[in-house]
Scaffold this active site. Structure first.
Site, PDB file in Angstrom:
ATOM      1  N   TYR A 228      -4.939   2.351  24.048  1.00  0.00           N
ATOM      2  CA  TYR A 228      -4.269   3.546  23.514  1.00  0.00           C
ATOM      3  C   TYR A 228      -3.105   4.007  24.405  1.00  0.00           C
ATOM      4  O   TYR A 228      -2.166   4.628  23.916  1.00  0.00           O
ATOM      5  CB  TYR A 228      -5.285   4.671  23.224  1.00  0.00           C
ATOM      6  CG  TYR A 228      -5.964   4.374  21.903  1.00  0.00           C
ATOM      7  CD1 TYR A 228      -5.268   4.531  20.698  1.00  0.00           C
ATOM      8  CD2 TYR A 228      -7.234   3.834  21.852  1.00  0.00           C
ATOM      9  CE1 TYR A 228      -5.844   4.192  19.492  1.00  0.00           C
ATOM     10  CE2 TYR A 228      -7.826   3.489  20.641  1.00  0.00           C
ATOM     11  CZ  TYR A 228      -7.116   3.671  19.469  1.00  0.00           C
ATOM     12  OH  TYR A 228      -7.678   3.325  18.266  1.00  0.00           O
TER      13      TYR A 228
ATOM     14  N   GLN B 269      -3.580   8.586   7.770  1.00  0.00           N
ATOM     15  CA  GLN B 269      -4.530   7.810   8.584  1.00  0.00           C
ATOM     16  C   GLN B 269      -3.866   7.407   9.902  1.00  0.00           C
ATOM     17  O   GLN B 269      -4.512   6.874  10.785  1.00  0.00           O
ATOM     18  CB  GLN B 269      -4.949   6.544   7.833  1.00  0.00           C
ATOM     19  CG  GLN B 269      -5.715   6.819   6.557  1.00  0.00           C
ATOM     20  CD  GLN B 269      -5.912   5.545   5.743  1.00  0.00           C
ATOM     21  OE1 GLN B 269      -6.726   4.704   6.070  1.00  0.00           O
ATOM     22  NE2 GLN B 269      -5.151   5.397   4.673  1.00  0.00           N
ATOM     23  N   ASN B 270      -2.566   7.673   9.996  1.00  0.00           N
ATOM     24  CA  ASN B 270      -1.830   7.207  11.172  1.00  0.00           C
ATOM     25  C   ASN B 270      -2.079   8.092  12.378  1.00  0.00           C
ATOM     26  O   ASN B 270      -2.217   9.308  12.256  1.00  0.00           O
ATOM     27  CB  ASN B 270      -0.324   7.171  10.879  1.00  0.00           C
ATOM     28  CG  ASN B 270      -0.003   6.206   9.761  1.00  0.00           C
ATOM     29  OD1 ASN B 270      -0.831   5.365   9.420  1.00  0.00           O
ATOM     30  ND2 ASN B 270       1.180   6.320   9.190  1.00  0.00           N
ATOM     31  N   VAL B 271      -2.068   7.448  13.543  1.00  0.00           N
ATOM     32  CA  VAL B 271      -2.246   8.196  14.784  1.00  0.00           C
ATOM     33  C   VAL B 271      -0.898   8.442  15.469  1.00  0.00           C
ATOM     34  O   VAL B 271      -0.838   9.011  16.546  1.00  0.00           O
ATOM     35  CB  VAL B 271      -3.248   7.488  15.733  1.00  0.00           C
ATOM     36  CG1 VAL B 271      -4.619   7.369  15.058  1.00  0.00           C
ATOM     37  CG2 VAL B 271      -2.756   6.116  16.171  1.00  0.00           C
ATOM     38  N   ASP B 272       0.187   8.004  14.823  1.00  0.00           N
ATOM     39  CA  ASP B 272       1.516   8.278  15.385  1.00  0.00           C
ATOM     40  C   ASP B 272       1.956   9.702  15.028  1.00  0.00           C
ATOM     41  O   ASP B 272       1.264  10.412  14.288  1.00  0.00           O
ATOM     42  CB  ASP B 272       2.542   7.227  14.911  1.00  0.00           C
ATOM     43  CG  ASP B 272       2.841   7.300  13.411  1.00  0.00           C
ATOM     44  OD1 ASP B 272       3.108   8.405  12.891  1.00  0.00           O
ATOM     45  OD2 ASP B 272       2.834   6.241  12.738  1.00  0.00           O
TER      46      ASP B 272
ATOM     47  N   GLY C 152       1.762   3.186   1.610  1.00  0.00           N
ATOM     48  CA  GLY C 152       1.560   2.224   2.694  1.00  0.00           C
ATOM     49  C   GLY C 152       0.187   2.183   3.322  1.00  0.00           C
ATOM     50  O   GLY C 152       0.063   2.246   4.541  1.00  0.00           O
ATOM     51  N   THR C 153      -0.826   2.029   2.495  1.00  0.00           N
ATOM     52  CA  THR C 153      -2.173   1.840   3.060  1.00  0.00           C
ATOM     53  C   THR C 153      -2.922   0.800   2.233  1.00  0.00           C
ATOM     54  O   THR C 153      -2.822   0.799   1.007  1.00  0.00           O
ATOM     55  CB  THR C 153      -2.976   3.152   3.139  1.00  0.00           C
ATOM     56  OG1 THR C 153      -4.354   2.841   3.419  1.00  0.00           O
ATOM     57  CG2 THR C 153      -2.894   3.988   1.889  1.00  0.00           C
ATOM     58  N   SER C 154      -3.663  -0.047   2.933  1.00  0.00           N
ATOM     59  CA  SER C 154      -4.422  -1.094   2.224  1.00  0.00           C
ATOM     60  C   SER C 154      -5.687  -0.529   1.588  1.00  0.00           C
ATOM     61  O   SER C 154      -6.387  -1.237   0.870  1.00  0.00           O
ATOM     62  CB  SER C 154      -4.780  -2.217   3.199  1.00  0.00           C
ATOM     63  OG  SER C 154      -5.630  -1.713   4.219  1.00  0.00           O
TER      64      SER C 154
ATOM     65  N   HIS D 284      -7.513  10.231  11.368  1.00  0.00           N
ATOM     66  CA  HIS D 284      -8.048   9.336  12.397  1.00  0.00           C
ATOM     67  C   HIS D 284      -7.621   9.722  13.805  1.00  0.00           C
ATOM     68  O   HIS D 284      -7.702   8.915  14.716  1.00  0.00           O
ATOM     69  CB  HIS D 284      -7.644   7.883  12.086  1.00  0.00           C
ATOM     70  CG  HIS D 284      -8.287   7.362  10.833  1.00  0.00           C
ATOM     71  ND1 HIS D 284      -7.812   6.277  10.129  1.00  0.00           N
ATOM     72  CD2 HIS D 284      -9.375   7.796  10.157  1.00  0.00           C
ATOM     73  CE1 HIS D 284      -8.586   6.068   9.071  1.00  0.00           C
ATOM     74  NE2 HIS D 284      -9.536   6.976   9.059  1.00  0.00           N
TER      75      HIS D 284
END
Ligand code: OAD
Length: 234
Positions: free
Chosen positions: A54, A87-90, A179-181, A105
């Site tokens: 991380y 869901q992004n951690v950015d 943009g998510t699977s 997340h």
């Protein structure tokens, strides 16, 4: 009153900023085992390795910028009440100007003592610390004496913000997925909380399995797809 849009985003929205996705060819999980670097078991077994992973993710954020898709999502706030559920951690949605962002997340720029934000303290975030892009090491301890850990939802941990997110999707007049699977639950099931009358749009260049016949799939990369979506709203 403004209409509400819930925007559910995944790694694909940040791909054009230069951040790799997780499951595409050559994605992050091709090079790292998520069970080692991003799971509760991995943290218990080798926290130093998890911190290093991380530290690397956090450092990358210093060098990337929001792209046109992040900016167009932020600009929807002119005409709509917008809830970004990522869901992004950015931190690229915030840096593009979005003001309501739920990080399902967690966030790479934040840490917390390893014994907080759990069932015992009701998932309180009061001990969360913003470290920006700085590295965190084994032995970096909080005032309560506990080792600092990434403020990330590891595999094997609960997703504390899922109920809030489901509520927001349920209140939306329009639901947009970018943009998510849709392979990681419970986040992948959120769009199912959309009201019957709410249209659901998906922007992703690839086939994504969605169990909802009303989904309108814009098969484009995020920047191009967002331009098309914004054009359709007019
Ligand atoms: P994935 O890597 O699983 O999926 C990325 C999606 O983005 C795919 O559907 C791609 O087709 C799409 N994509 C790629 N380039 C794109 C572009 N330029 N524009 C739009 N879409 C593009 O990533 P997520 O679905 O976000 O969790 O992964 C979900 C979770 O799995 C992550 O939050 C992370 C990971 O393990 C944790 O770390 C807890």
């Amino acid at each position: 009153m403004k209409k509400r849009i819930a925007v559910l985003t995944g790694a694909g929205v940040s791909a054009e900023s230069g951040l790799g996705t997780y499951r595409d060819n050559g994605g992050l999980w091709d090079n790292y085992d998520p069970m080692v670097v991003a799971s509760a078991e991995g943290w218990a077994r080798d926290p130093g390795l998890v911190l290093d992973f991380y530290n690397m993710q956090r450092a990358k954020l210093r060098d990337v910028r929001p792209n046109e898709a992040h900016r167009l999502i932020a600009s929807l706030e002119k005409d709509y009440t917008v809830d970004v559920i990522t869901q992004n951690v950015d931190n690229l949605h915030e840096r593009a100007g979005s003001t309501h962002v739920v990080h399902l997340h967690g966030e790479a720029t934040k840490i917390r003592p390893e014994n907080t934000c759990n069932d015992a303290d009701g998932y309180s975030e009061k001990y969360v610390v913003d470290v920006g892009y700085e590295a965190v090491r084994l032995g970096d301890k909080a005032p309560n004496g506990a080792q600092y850990r990434p403020h990330i939802v590891f595999f094997g941990e609960a997703v504390p913000k899922i109920e809030r997110a489901a509520d927001l999707v349920g209140q939306a007049d329009i639901v947009l997925i970018v943009g998510t699977s849709l392979q990681v639950y419970p986040a992948a099931g959120l769009y199912r909380y959309a009201r019957m009358e709410a249209p659901v749009y998906l922007i992703d260049p690839a086939d994504v399995k969605l169990y909802d016949s009303r989904v309108h799939h814009i098969r484009k990369v995020a920047t191009e797809g967002m331009k098309e979506f914004v054009g359709m709203l007019k």
